[in-house]
Design a protein around this motif. Structure first.
Motif, short mmCIF file in Angstrom:
data_model
loop_
_atom_site.label_atom_id
_atom_site.label_comp_id
_atom_site.label_asym_id
_atom_site.label_seq_id
_atom_site.Cartn_x
_atom_site.Cartn_y
_atom_site.Cartn_z
N UNK A 113 0.85 -1.20 0.00
CA UNK A 113 0.00 0.00 0.00
C UNK A 113 0.88 1.25 0.00
N UNK A 114 0.52 2.20 -0.84
CA UNK A 114 1.18 3.50 -0.87
C UNK A 114 0.22 4.53 -0.26
N UNK A 115 0.68 5.25 0.76
CA UNK A 115 -0.12 6.29 1.39
C UNK A 115 0.49 7.64 1.03
N UNK A 116 -0.16 8.43 0.15
CA UNK A 116 0.40 9.72 -0.25
C UNK A 116 0.69 10.61 0.94
N UNK A 117 1.90 11.16 0.98
CA UNK A 117 2.29 12.05 2.06
C UNK A 117 2.69 11.31 3.33
N UNK A 173 7.67 22.07 8.27
CA UNK A 173 7.91 20.70 7.86
C UNK A 173 7.06 19.73 8.64
N UNK A 174 7.17 18.44 8.28
CA UNK A 174 6.42 17.40 8.97
C UNK A 174 4.92 17.48 8.77
N UNK A 175 4.50 18.02 7.61
CA UNK A 175 3.06 18.22 7.37
C UNK A 175 2.50 17.09 6.51
N UNK A 176 1.34 16.61 6.87
CA UNK A 176 0.60 15.66 6.04
C UNK A 176 -0.15 16.44 4.98
N UNK A 177 -0.68 15.77 3.94
CA UNK A 177 -1.48 16.49 2.94
C UNK A 177 -2.63 17.27 3.55
N UNK A 178 -3.25 16.70 4.58
CA UNK A 178 -4.37 17.39 5.23
C UNK A 178 -3.89 18.65 5.95
#
Length: 800
Positions: A574-578, A671-676
């Motif tokens: 599984x690939x999880x974007x971000x 930094x350290x930000x998820x897409x959300x």
């Protein structure tokens, strides 16, 4: 219309057979079963207003129309659709070339007819280019049914091809040149005659000779009025039929008013004639419209002409190693082609073998060749300057980058910016004002007993015609889009250019945007008791399934650790974007990515500035510091944009982000930000009243790109990022961004200059026209020069 002529197509009716249909409350005679079927279909769908709005008869319908409709079923064949139908999620989209369109009423009829059909989501008809962009839901309606609906109302639709678009443009240009040429030749002749009379160049001539000259001028003027000026009258009729007015209305009134007044004076042998003013008026107005026509098509031409770079044939390498010639459009993904020095690359692909310098200027506007070798992407239409390349096809011609550009540009040209909408509305009200002022002027001078009341009114109509105002916005926007296209900057929305001038904050992703996207493994950390060689083999196996640029940092490990893993099988990858990647190997679930993604509450025992972590069943096994290098033009680009607030939003660690941005003019670096979280950061900025432009290139950037006021996909962005973006940079240079802002500002200034000039001219000239100080020929010259100045000012964008 005569009962002996077909009500639908105006051709003679069949004397031996009677075909009838009740149209507009009356029984109408039709010439054949085809016209009867078409007319009845129009009536049955409640679209009888077509016959009120149209300005020209429809084309004669096929006598065998009812029998020929079934032949359209061939377009439902998936293999045939593969070439020209595009998937848009749950919908499909096609561009059609339309035959049978004669006027704007046809476009209205097609849009109204198709909008009534269940399953059709969107219909946009471009009457001038004879094209339609149709989006439909394939589970509800078939393409053949859409084409059948068109056929039943008298129009033939076929898949659009750029060469047909070019041919259509040339036909329109040829028509313009014919009308312009006739008007120019006749204007010179009439001007020579009338100037001689006005300035007594012929000496004292008798009234009979003067009257003879008037008749000659009338004869020369008539074809100019009836043929060259026909486009203006049709435009006026369409506007009046739609219960509105446009700039063609005062033009038509002025032309016919002057013409019939001159005709009356010639017949009665008394009064003034201004035949030279009519000819000059039509000639100069046609000239300004011709220039506007060319500039308005420039952006569309640039995109459509890009298809001419695609070669017809390609050298395909067969499975047995032999080389065979085939059509480029028949190439499919995984085919392998050979591209020799000097040849054009036939379609998008990835280099398998060879090294060459490739000219990509037709896409990016950058004329320096780009070095290509194994694993590099190449694009159809670019030129292999030296070396021989073996290329594996990744996209069919239908989905090639060149074709995507053509489609996106067509969509952009279909959108209408707010400035253009405001100008259109203002022009409409301005025309009402012109007509009212003209009526009041005529009433005043008639009441005052002036013999020149009529000519003063004509001068007002001509001098204040808002042609220049109508050209002010669209001419500037079209030229700006054409200039950006030449420099490898593609707009998906025309109004994005308008919004760019309001942007005060630029948010950038780090990886692949500020950096080159070429990662290298800088440092490693391993937990106690683990075998480093075994761990590196596991990381190489996991990353081999990922398309993220970080995965390339582990490519060398894949070679060095070959056969070190207990198995090559991964289950549930599984690939999880971000976030990262995960998969099961030998019943152990491995996760690899950010600390948050791996659910690590603390990484304090890791003594390196790690940004990639590897866990086995939730237990930390290893950590890596993977870094990317800054783009060479990043500092110059950010310095050029320093009047904006610059914000970096990255999924990388704060330490790496701070290190990268230390020497850059960045205002905020997170930094350290998820897409959300990136989405939330942009939303917060917008709530503070900021106008935000977001730049990104990855799948994980799609949500934040969609939320920004203007979104820019940088360089070799993913298809997901391109879909969410409003602007696509086709080249790999960040310096395109300052160019984008510069052109947007130039376009804004041109629009302001054009509007200021056109409005200012009308305000200044109106008192002179109303007071009778301006003769009709002076008004003609002033109005036409005003339009030409606006168009010329806009086209200066192309040369800067």
């Amino acid at each position: 219309m005569s009962e002996n002529l077909c009500f639908h197509c105006a051709l003679p009716n069949d004397a031996t057979h009677k075909y009838e249909a009740v149209i507009l409350g009356e029984t109408r005679q039709l010439c054949c079963p085809g016209c009867q079927a078409v007319a009845q279909a129009i009536v049955d769908n409640g679209l009888e207003d077509y016959y009120q709005f149209r300005t020209e008869p429809a084309q004669k319908s096929d006598d065998g129309i009812l029998e020929s409709l079934s032949a359209l079923n061939v377009y439902d064949d998936p293999a045939l659709q593969e070439e020209f139908v595009f998937d848009e999620g749950q919908h499909k989209q096609i561009q059609l070339t339309l035959e049978g369109i004669t006027c704007a009423a046809c476009g209205w009829l097609i849009e109204k007819q198709l909008s009534k059909v269940a399953g059709i989501a969107q219909v946009a008809v471009n009457v001038q280019e004879r094209r339609a962009l149709i989006t439909w839901e394939p589970s509800v309606i078939k393409l053949s049914q859409i084409l059948t609906t068109l056929k039943r109302i008298g129009y033939v639709g076929s898949p659009f091809h750029p060469d047909e678009h070019e041919a259509s443009y040339k036909r329109e240009q040829k028509s313009f040149i014919k009308k312009l040429g006739l008007a120019g030749i006749m204007t010179m002749q009439v001007m020579m005659l009338m100037a001689g009379l006005y300035f007594d160049w012929f000496g004292a001539i008798e009234q009979e000779t003067r009257q003879y000259f008037y008749w000659v001028a009338l004869t020369l003027t008539t074809p100019v009025v009836l043929y060259s000026g026909s486009a203006f009258y049709l435009g006026a009729l369409k506007a009046i039929s739609a219960r509105t007015v446009n700039m063609d209305v005062p033009v038509t009134l002025a032309v016919f008013g002057t013409y019939f007044a001159g005709l009356r004076s010639t017949l009665l042998e008394q009064g003034e004639v201004y035949f030279e003013s009519i000819c000059m008026f039509i000639f100069l107005l046609l000239l300004s419209r011709f220039l506007e026509h060319r500039s308005r098509h420039r952006a569309a031409q640039i995109s459509a002409n890009m298809m001419q770079y695609i070669p017809v044939s390609a050298s395909k390498i067969e499975s047995d190693g032999s080389i065979a010639q085939c059509l480029a459009k028949l190439l499919v993904p995984n085919d392998v082609v050979l591209v020799k020095p000097g040849e054009t690359i036939p379609v998008d692909g990835i280099v398998l073998d060879g090294t060459a310098a490739v000219d990509e200027s037709m896409l990016t506007g950058e004329f320096n060749p780009v070095s290509k070798s194994a694993s590099h992407l190449v694009y159809g239409g670019t030129v292999n300057q030296d070396g021989t390349l073996t290329v594996k096809v990744t996209q069919s011609l239908k989905h090639a980058l060149v074709n995507q550009i053509v489609r996106l540009q067509a969509s952009a040209m279909a959108s209408k910016p707010k400035a253009a909408q405001i100008a259109d509305n203002f022009s409409r009200y301005f025309v009402f004002s012109v007509l009212l002022i003209s009526a009041l002027t005529y009433g005043y001078w008639t009441f005052a007993g002036s013999e020149d009341a009529f000519w003063i009114t004509i001068s007002v109509l001509v001098a204040t015609c808002p042609c220049a105002l109508g050209l002010a916005t669209p001419s500037a926007l079209t030229c700006a889009m054409a200039k950006l296209n030449r420099q490898g900057i593609l707009l998906k929305r025309a109004d994005a250019l308008e919004q760019l001038t309001d942007i005060d904050t630029i948010a950038l992703d780090k990886t692949g945007t500020l950096t080159e996207g070429k990662f290298s493994l800088q440092q490693r950390w391993f937990a106690k008791g683990v075998d480093p060689v075994q761990v590196m083999a596991l990381t190489a196996l996991l990353e081999s399934r990922s398309e993220h640029p970080i995965a390339r940092a582990f490519d060398n490990e894949a070679v060095e650790s070959h056969n070190k893993t207990p198995t090559n099988n991964i289950n549930g990858f599984i690939v999880t974007p971000g976030g990262g990647i995960s998969g099961e190997i030998n019943n152990v679930v491995f996760t690899m990515g950010s600390a948050v993604f791996c659910n690590l509450s603390t990484t304090s025992k890791v003594d390196i500035p790690a940004n990639v972590f590897l866990c086995a069943d939730g237990v930390l096994m290893a950590a890596f510091c993977v870094n990317d290098s800054l783009r060479q033009d990043a500092l110059a680009t950010l310095t050029a944009l320093d009047e904006h607030q610059l914000v970096v939003l990255s999924g990388d660690t704060q330490t790496n982000v701070d290190t990268l941005t230390a020497g850059l003019p960045i205002n905020i670096a997170k930094g350290g930000l998820s897409p959300e979280q990136k989405y939330s950061q942009v939303h917060t900025l917008q709530k503070q009243g900021r106008k935000v432009m977001m730049m990104g290139d990855g799948i994980n950037d799609a949500p934040v790109l969609a939320s920004a006021d203007v979104a820019v996909a940088v360089g070799n962005a993913t298809d997901v990022a391109k879909t969410a973006a409003d602007v696509i940079l086709l080249g790999d240079s960040l310096l395109s961004v300052p160019t984008l802002f510069s052109v947007a500002q130039q376009a804004k200034r041109k629009i302001q200059q054009n509007i200021a000039w056109s409005v200012g001219y009308n305000i200044i000239i109106l008192p002179f026209a109303v007071s009778g100080l301006l003769s009709p020929w002076m008004a003609v010259v002033g109005m036409s020069l005003s339009s030409i100045i606006v168009v010329t000012n806009s086209t200066r964008l192309l040369s800067k």
